[in-house]
Design an enzyme around this catalytic site. Structure first.
Site, PDB file in Angstrom:
ATOM      1  N   GLU A 121      -6.120  28.594 -33.153  1.00  0.00           N
ATOM      2  CA  GLU A 121      -7.182  27.888 -32.446  1.00  0.00           C
ATOM      3  C   GLU A 121      -6.826  26.448 -32.100  1.00  0.00           C
ATOM      4  O   GLU A 121      -7.221  25.942 -31.041  1.00  0.00           O
ATOM      5  CB  GLU A 121      -8.487  27.922 -33.250  1.00  0.00           C
ATOM      6  N   HIS A 156     -19.187  33.639 -39.429  1.00  0.00           N
ATOM      7  CA  HIS A 156     -19.394  34.127 -38.065  1.00  0.00           C
ATOM      8  C   HIS A 156     -20.793  33.787 -37.548  1.00  0.00           C
ATOM      9  O   HIS A 156     -21.191  34.300 -36.513  1.00  0.00           O
ATOM     10  CB  HIS A 156     -19.211  35.646 -37.997  1.00  0.00           C
TER      11      HIS A 156
END
Lengths: 360, 329
Positions: free
Chosen positions: B60, B129
């Site tokens: 990322e 999440h």
């Protein structure tokens, strides 16, 4: 890749003696004299910036003393249309790329206009957060590849910075995407107080490229001919679709990390002194003198000319008006959003008050 | 015309942007062949090629950095971070570079990019999440934070975000990715950024919300109407820069405001709106500005997350307290 050995390139030893036949470009004395001029400008300007910080004319500076050959070498190898994404210690390269002294002084003087260079208009500004420029370089290179442009992104990082995950991610992306980027690790042996041998157990930093499937090599970072040669080859390889390369240039930081640092706290001055015999200007000057291409008069004339060029740049810098207070809003967005207009008005109002209307 | 879910509307907008502008590229983990883990990029690589719908390595911070480089070099990248919970690796890029490149070069370089991230809870996702951390980005000068709450607004706002010359954090409330369908014509029409949307008019209380919580807020407004309380519902949509005039003029009319968001209470973006109402609307207020938010806890794992998420009942309770003030409802 079968060969895990890391090559090391050097043409001139610290005594200025040729160790291997010089590459073609270095057969021309005028080219070597130009490299010497660029390194001398870097050295003189570096000294001037350090002195200006000491006397309070600029707030901070990251000196490059002893590392001139790396920056002059790689920047000379680059083409104008290539893009540089450097660290905060790449001033010498920026001068070679066409950034003017007054533009550069604005940056170190604390004015954002120092990042608005007229010359290399696509080069990134000097970057402070460590290693972030390396992944950005891969993005720039991706754009070149997508548009089928024969250009290369060049990014630099220090020996300390090579420890960061960002650098690994950058090399890994570059390898996976096979984009035209050259990573130059400027290994000056010190990350502030942390010596190279405690930074990583890797035998070389160049070998980090091998882990992601891209070639890595070492070069004597105090031999400007070698740096120029190795980087030129890496650039041409990238330009012709050959993909990325990692070049580790080994040099030595002869002074403090920055003007806020005192290296005598953590390293032995005698060791540092010993490194002065390896510094990059002496060896090229010796070689040129012994080749009857450089005289004492040439040296004196060069220094006089360079010092005048620096003084002219300083005068131009110091003649600039400061930005007005509301300038902080000018480029937050392409167009100032409504929500920020009130804040801009507040700044205008605060600084338009005459002093007798203030409370302080 | 087929009706679309929000995630399909996102995909339609991305396809439109790829078609209209050759500089637009999409990148992210699994966005290519797989069409994204939520299918927000489904089918786009087949049409526009692997060079423009780019599968990235799983990294990322790297996605953040290459996106900056692409944008500065003249592309218009749209990067997908698979979940907001994984975006933190890229903070160095987002905060130090995305938000600042135009400013620090005084416009010489810029970052015309969009960072997309599904966010929020309610889909029984694994740990990490489900968070709603939009306020972190809203605090960073130079970032636009845009959050759609319907398929139509997802399409129109995403096109606007991609066409905008500055960076946009486009946060997609994944709990409502597939709960509502609307007709979304692929007409290439963008919706305005930097403006709130008034979704329902009413004179008794202003409800201010964004993202997935807009659904519960609208439901509460309908229930309240049956109780004789007419709520005006505002979808903020662009958190920063904030369209305070729309909120303020509504509160000048209603005199009451309840702010609803899924993110935690302390330092949530509702605090910013409440503070500005105190600064600019005090004399119009008939009751304290109230907030119905997530708690200052980690959002629970799947089994208990429904107890964390803002419910219609909690919104109704807050509105009744506001309307009854200074009495108890």
């Amino acid at each position: 890749m079968n060969n895990l050995d890391i090559s090391y390139t050097r043409y001139l030893d610290p005594e200025g003696q040729v160790t291997t036949e010089l590459p073609a470009f270095a057969q021309e004395q005028s080219k070597l004299i130009e490299l010497y001029r660029r390194m001398t400008l870097a050295r003189r300007y570096d000294g001037k910036l350090t002195a200006m910080q000491r006397s309070g004319r600029i707030p901070s500076y990251a000196p490059e003393l002893g590392e001139e050959a790396v920056r002059v070498g790689y920047a000379t190898a680059m083409k104008k249309e290539d893009v540089l994404l450097g660290t905060y210690r790449d001033t010498a390269a920026m001068l070679v790329r066409g950034v003017t002294i007054d533009e550069d002084l604005m940056f170190w003087g604390g004015d954002e206009r120092g990042n608005v260079f007229a010359g290399p208009s696509e080069d990134f500004p000097l970057t402070t957060p460590i290693a972030t420029q390396t992944t950005q370089a891969v993005g720039v290179a991706y754009a070149f590849k997508l548009r089928d442009e024969k250009r290369v992104a060049v990014t630099t990082i220090g020996d300390g910075g090579s420890s960061k995950g960002d650098f690994y991610e950058a090399m890994n992306f570059a390898g996976a995407w096979h984009v035209p980027v050259v990573f130059i690790i400027i290994n000056n042996q010190w990350a502030i107080s942390m010596p190279r041998e405690r930074q990583s157990a890797a035998k070389t930093l160049a070998q980090k490229g091998l882990a992601v499937g891209i070639p890595g090599e070492q070069v004597d970072g105090n031999d400007v001919i070698a740096v120029c040669d190795v980087v030129s080859r890496a650039l041409e390889n990238a330009r012709s679709g050959g993909g990325p390369t990692v070049v580790e240039a080994i040099t030595y930081r002869l002074t403090d990390h920055s003007t806020a640092d005192d290296a005598s706290r953590y390293r032995d001055p005698d060791v540092v002194s010993a490194h002065w015999k390896n510094e990059p200007l002496i060896r090229l000057r010796t070689y040129l003198s012994e080749s009857q291409a450089w005289t004492k008069d040439d040296e004196e004339n060069l220094i006089t000319t360079i010092d005048q060029e620096i003084e002219d740049g300083i005068a131009k810098y110091e003649a600039q008006e400061d930005l007005p207070p509301e300038a902080m809003f000018d480029h937050m967005f392409a167009e100032l959003p409504m929500d920020l207009k009130d804040q801009r008005e507040a700044v205008l109002a605060e600084f338009s008050k005459s002093e007798e209307n203030g409370y302080g | 015309m087929a009706e679309l879910t929000m995630v399909s509307a996102v995909c339609q907008a991305l396809g439109r942007a790829l078609k209209d502008d050759k500089d637009v590229v999409l990148l992210g983990e699994d966005v290519g062949v797989n069409g994204g883990v939520f299918r927000a990029t489904e089918g786009l690589q087949e049409i526009y090629g692997a060079d423009r719908v780019i599968d990235t390595p799983l990294a990322e911070a790297g996605i953040g950095g290459v996106t900056v480089g692409m944008a500065a070099a003249g592309l218009k990248p749209v990067a997908e971070f698979q979940f907001m919970g994984f975006i933190y690796s890229a903070f160095d890029q987002i905060i130090s570079h995305v938000a600042r490149l135009r400013n620090r070069t005084r416009g010489r370089l810029s970052c015309p990019l969009v960072i997309r991230a599904p966010y929020g809870g309610g889909i029984h996702g694994p740990e990490h999440h489900s968070e709603s951390t939009e306020a972190i980005f809203a605090h960073i000068p130079g970032l636009r934070v845009v959050i759609p709450s319907s398929p139509l607004r997802a399409y129109g706002l995403l096109l606007a975000a991609i066409r905008n010359p500055d960076p946009v954090m486009f946060l997609e409330p994944k709990r409502v990715y597939r709960t509502v369908k609307q007709e979304v014509p692929d007409d290439g029409e963008a919706l305005p950024l930097d403006l709130c949307f008034v979704l329902r008019e009413g004179g008794d209380v202003t409800l201010v919300s964004w993202g997935a919580a807009v659904a519960e807020t609208l439901a509460a407004a309908e229930t309240l109407s049956g109780m004789g309380i007419e709520a005006e519902v505002i979808d903020v949509a662009t958190l920063t820069p904030l369209d305070m005039p729309t909120i303020l003029s509504s509160v000048e009319k209603t005199g009451r405001c309840v702010i609803v968001h899924e993110a935690p209470y302390t330092g949530g973006f509702g605090a910013e709106i409440a503070a500005r109402l105190a600064e600019k609307g005090l004399l119009h207020l008939l009751s304290p500005v109230l907030r119905v938010t997530g708690y200052d806890t980690v959002i629970p794992y799947a089994k208990n997350e429904h107890r964390y998420l803002v419910s219609e009942n909690r919104i109704i309770d807050a509105v009744r307290r506001a309307v009854a003030f200074p009495e108890e409802p």
